[in-house]
Write a protein that holds these residues in place. Sequence first.
Motif, PDB file in Angstrom:
ATOM      1  N   GLY A 109      -6.824  -3.894  11.634  1.00  0.00           N
ATOM      2  CA  GLY A 109      -7.779  -4.442  12.596  1.00  0.00           C
ATOM      3  C   GLY A 109      -8.249  -5.858  12.333  1.00  0.00           C
ATOM      4  O   GLY A 109      -9.119  -6.353  13.038  1.00  0.00           O
ATOM      5  N   CYS A 110      -7.692  -6.524  11.314  1.00  0.00           N
ATOM      6  CA  CYS A 110      -8.147  -7.900  11.075  1.00  0.00           C
ATOM      7  C   CYS A 110      -7.534  -8.837  12.120  1.00  0.00           C
ATOM      8  O   CYS A 110      -6.638  -8.462  12.867  1.00  0.00           O
ATOM      9  N   ASP A 111      -8.032 -10.058  12.169  1.00  0.00           N
ATOM     10  CA  ASP A 111      -7.540 -11.014  13.165  1.00  0.00           C
ATOM     11  C   ASP A 111      -6.256 -11.688  12.706  1.00  0.00           C
ATOM     12  O   ASP A 111      -5.328 -11.878  13.491  1.00  0.00           O
ATOM     13  N   ILE A 112      -6.221 -12.060  11.426  1.00  0.00           N
ATOM     14  CA  ILE A 112      -5.034 -12.755  10.904  1.00  0.00           C
ATOM     15  C   ILE A 112      -4.652 -12.154   9.555  1.00  0.00           C
ATOM     16  O   ILE A 112      -5.503 -12.018   8.669  1.00  0.00           O
ATOM     17  N   PHE A 113      -3.379 -11.798   9.412  1.00  0.00           N
ATOM     18  CA  PHE A 113      -2.855 -11.407   8.091  1.00  0.00           C
ATOM     19  C   PHE A 113      -1.803 -12.439   7.710  1.00  0.00           C
ATOM     20  O   PHE A 113      -0.906 -12.747   8.491  1.00  0.00           O
ATOM     21  N   ILE A 114      -1.938 -12.992   6.507  1.00  0.00           N
ATOM     22  CA  ILE A 114      -0.953 -13.964   6.035  1.00  0.00           C
ATOM     23  C   ILE A 114      -0.352 -13.475   4.716  1.00  0.00           C
ATOM     24  O   ILE A 114      -1.071 -13.187   3.761  1.00  0.00           O
ATOM     25  N   GLY A 115       0.957 -13.365   4.685  1.00  0.00           N
ATOM     26  CA  GLY A 115       1.664 -12.941   3.475  1.00  0.00           C
ATOM     27  C   GLY A 115       2.159 -14.161   2.724  1.00  0.00           C
ATOM     28  O   GLY A 115       3.179 -14.741   3.056  1.00  0.00           O
ATOM     29  N   CYS A 116       1.384 -14.556   1.736  1.00  0.00           N
ATOM     30  CA  CYS A 116       1.736 -15.735   0.940  1.00  0.00           C
ATOM     31  C   CYS A 116       2.336 -15.332  -0.394  1.00  0.00           C
ATOM     32  O   CYS A 116       2.843 -16.163  -1.130  1.00  0.00           O
ATOM     33  N   ALA A 117       2.202 -14.059  -0.740  1.00  0.00           N
ATOM     34  CA  ALA A 117       2.630 -13.623  -2.066  1.00  0.00           C
ATOM     35  C   ALA A 117       4.137 -13.689  -2.219  1.00  0.00           C
ATOM     36  O   ALA A 117       4.883 -13.493  -1.253  1.00  0.00           O
ATOM     37  N   ALA A 118       4.567 -13.992  -3.439  1.00  0.00           N
ATOM     38  CA  ALA A 118       5.976 -13.902  -3.794  1.00  0.00           C
ATOM     39  C   ALA A 118       6.178 -12.516  -4.402  1.00  0.00           C
ATOM     40  O   ALA A 118       6.079 -12.325  -5.613  1.00  0.00           O
ATOM     41  N   VAL A 119       6.381 -11.548  -3.521  1.00  0.00           N
ATOM     42  CA  VAL A 119       6.489 -10.150  -3.943  1.00  0.00           C
ATOM     43  C   VAL A 119       7.858  -9.912  -4.567  1.00  0.00           C
ATOM     44  O   VAL A 119       8.872 -10.334  -3.998  1.00  0.00           O
ATOM     45  N   ALA A 120       7.890  -9.240  -5.712  1.00  0.00           N
ATOM     46  CA  ALA A 120       9.176  -8.917  -6.334  1.00  0.00           C
ATOM     47  C   ALA A 120       9.966  -8.021  -5.384  1.00  0.00           C
ATOM     48  O   ALA A 120       9.430  -7.053  -4.848  1.00  0.00           O
ATOM     49  N   ASP A 121      11.221  -8.357  -5.141  1.00  0.00           N
ATOM     50  CA  ASP A 121      12.036  -7.559  -4.234  1.00  0.00           C
ATOM     51  C   ASP A 121      12.350  -6.182  -4.832  1.00  0.00           C
ATOM     52  O   ASP A 121      12.454  -5.206  -4.113  1.00  0.00           O
ATOM     53  N   TYR A 122      12.512  -6.140  -6.149  1.00  0.00           N
ATOM     54  CA  TYR A 122      12.860  -4.884  -6.820  1.00  0.00           C
ATOM     55  C   TYR A 122      11.922  -4.623  -7.994  1.00  0.00           C
ATOM     56  O   TYR A 122      11.346  -5.559  -8.543  1.00  0.00           O
ATOM     57  N   ARG A 123      11.797  -3.369  -8.359  1.00  0.00           N
ATOM     58  CA  ARG A 123      11.038  -3.000  -9.568  1.00  0.00           C
ATOM     59  C   ARG A 123      11.894  -2.042 -10.386  1.00  0.00           C
ATOM     60  O   ARG A 123      12.734  -1.324  -9.816  1.00  0.00           O
ATOM     61  N   PRO A 124      11.681  -1.992 -11.706  1.00  0.00           N
ATOM     62  CA  PRO A 124      12.387  -0.997 -12.503  1.00  0.00           C
ATOM     63  C   PRO A 124      12.078   0.399 -11.942  1.00  0.00           C
ATOM     64  O   PRO A 124      10.922   0.674 -11.586  1.00  0.00           O
ATOM     65  N   VAL A 125      13.092   1.236 -11.843  1.00  0.00           N
ATOM     66  CA  VAL A 125      12.932   2.575 -11.269  1.00  0.00           C
ATOM     67  C   VAL A 125      11.750   3.297 -11.896  1.00  0.00           C
ATOM     68  O   VAL A 125      10.947   3.915 -11.206  1.00  0.00           O
ATOM     69  N   ALA A 126      11.642   3.187 -13.212  1.00  0.00           N
ATOM     70  CA  ALA A 126      10.474   3.742 -13.901  1.00  0.00           C
ATOM     71  C   ALA A 126      10.186   2.857 -15.094  1.00  0.00           C
ATOM     72  O   ALA A 126      11.118   2.423 -15.778  1.00  0.00           O
ATOM     73  N   ALA A 127       8.928   2.561 -15.330  1.00  0.00           N
ATOM     74  CA  ALA A 127       8.569   1.806 -16.527  1.00  0.00           C
ATOM     75  C   ALA A 127       8.770   2.726 -17.717  1.00  0.00           C
ATOM     76  O   ALA A 127       8.413   3.902 -17.661  1.00  0.00           O
ATOM     77  N   ASN A 128       9.394   2.211 -18.802  1.00  0.00           N
ATOM     78  CA  ASN A 128       9.556   2.993 -20.019  1.00  0.00           C
ATOM     79  C   ASN A 128       8.192   3.393 -20.572  1.00  0.00           C
ATOM     80  O   ASN A 128       7.282   2.566 -20.589  1.00  0.00           O
ATOM     81  N   GLU A 129       8.093   4.631 -21.033  1.00  0.00           N
ATOM     82  CA  GLU A 129       6.799   5.068 -21.580  1.00  0.00           C
ATOM     83  C   GLU A 129       6.475   4.294 -22.851  1.00  0.00           C
ATOM     84  O   GLU A 129       5.332   3.947 -23.113  1.00  0.00           O
ATOM     85  N   HIS A 130       7.515   4.020 -23.646  1.00  0.00           N
ATOM     86  CA  HIS A 130       7.317   3.284 -24.900  1.00  0.00           C
ATOM     87  C   HIS A 130       8.060   1.959 -24.862  1.00  0.00           C
ATOM     88  O   HIS A 130       8.947   1.764 -24.040  1.00  0.00           O
ATOM     89  N   LYS A 131       7.719   1.081 -25.763  1.00  0.00           N
ATOM     90  CA  LYS A 131       8.357  -0.228 -25.851  1.00  0.00           C
ATOM     91  C   LYS A 131       9.874  -0.057 -26.019  1.00  0.00           C
ATOM     92  O   LYS A 131      10.322   0.714 -26.867  1.00  0.00           O
ATOM     93  N   ILE A 132      10.643  -0.789 -25.227  1.00  0.00           N
ATOM     94  CA  ILE A 132      12.104  -0.715 -25.304  1.00  0.00           C
ATOM     95  C   ILE A 132      12.536  -1.380 -26.604  1.00  0.00           C
ATOM     96  O   ILE A 132      12.109  -2.498 -26.917  1.00  0.00           O
ATOM     97  N   LYS A 133      13.365  -0.685 -27.409  1.00  0.00           N
ATOM     98  CA  LYS A 133      13.807  -1.231 -28.690  1.00  0.00           C
ATOM     99  C   LYS A 133      15.093  -2.025 -28.509  1.00  0.00           C
ATOM    100  O   LYS A 133      15.882  -1.746 -27.623  1.00  0.00           O
TER     101      LYS A 133
END
Length: 219
Positions: free
Chosen positions: A87-111
Amino acid sequence: FGPKPLAGKRLVLTAGPTREPLDPVRYLSNHSSGKMGFAIAAAAAAMGAEVELITGPVALATPAGVKRTDVGSALEMHAAALELAGGCDIFIGCAAVADYRPVAANEHKIKKDGDTLSVEMVKNPDIISDVAAMAARPALVVGFAAETRDVEQYAKGKLARKGLDLIAANAVGNGLAFGTDDNQLTLISKDQTQVLPQASKAKLAEQLLAILANRLSEH
Ligand code: C5P
């Protein structure tokens, strides 16, 4: 128009990069500084709008009179945008959104066990497309397109594909766009192309918003 051409209008925008977590200490991101989005937020507030700024991690102060929502990942930005944009008057998408993300973040630090590392990625939702398809669609939905080549052609494709009213295209490279204070914009709508020559992001923000205020008044 008086000095407050956006008085009584509500503007929601996204800005900055997103961070896509790889593990508890790492992420994938990009070089977006957030400067263009913050310049638009500042100018819109100065022009009398109620401004909601949804931003990824940036090193910028919140402009006067702007309501800020901080997010990390594209999924968080998506949720915030769908919550605030209705319902807003103007929406502007200025963000540089990542096109992809890792399927799942590793629970622990990747060795560093192997000589190579593969990370499976999945496409992020397109925030601005989903906003443009909302039942309570903003009156104007405006995207940005940063391209390194064939700027206008790619921008026109995005305008149609994402269901936008206007797209502001800028050429990345030759000292412009990411991280710089100056920019140059080509505004493309269904039946009109308008060039805003190189200027400060603050000046371009004002010009863009004046054009949008004009469009709202014709609505
Ligand atoms: O497709 P591309 O990322 O070049 O499109 C740029 C426009 O789409 C910008 O307005 C950007 O903020 C928006 N976008 C989005 N969600 C995405 C990708 C892009 O809102 N996942």
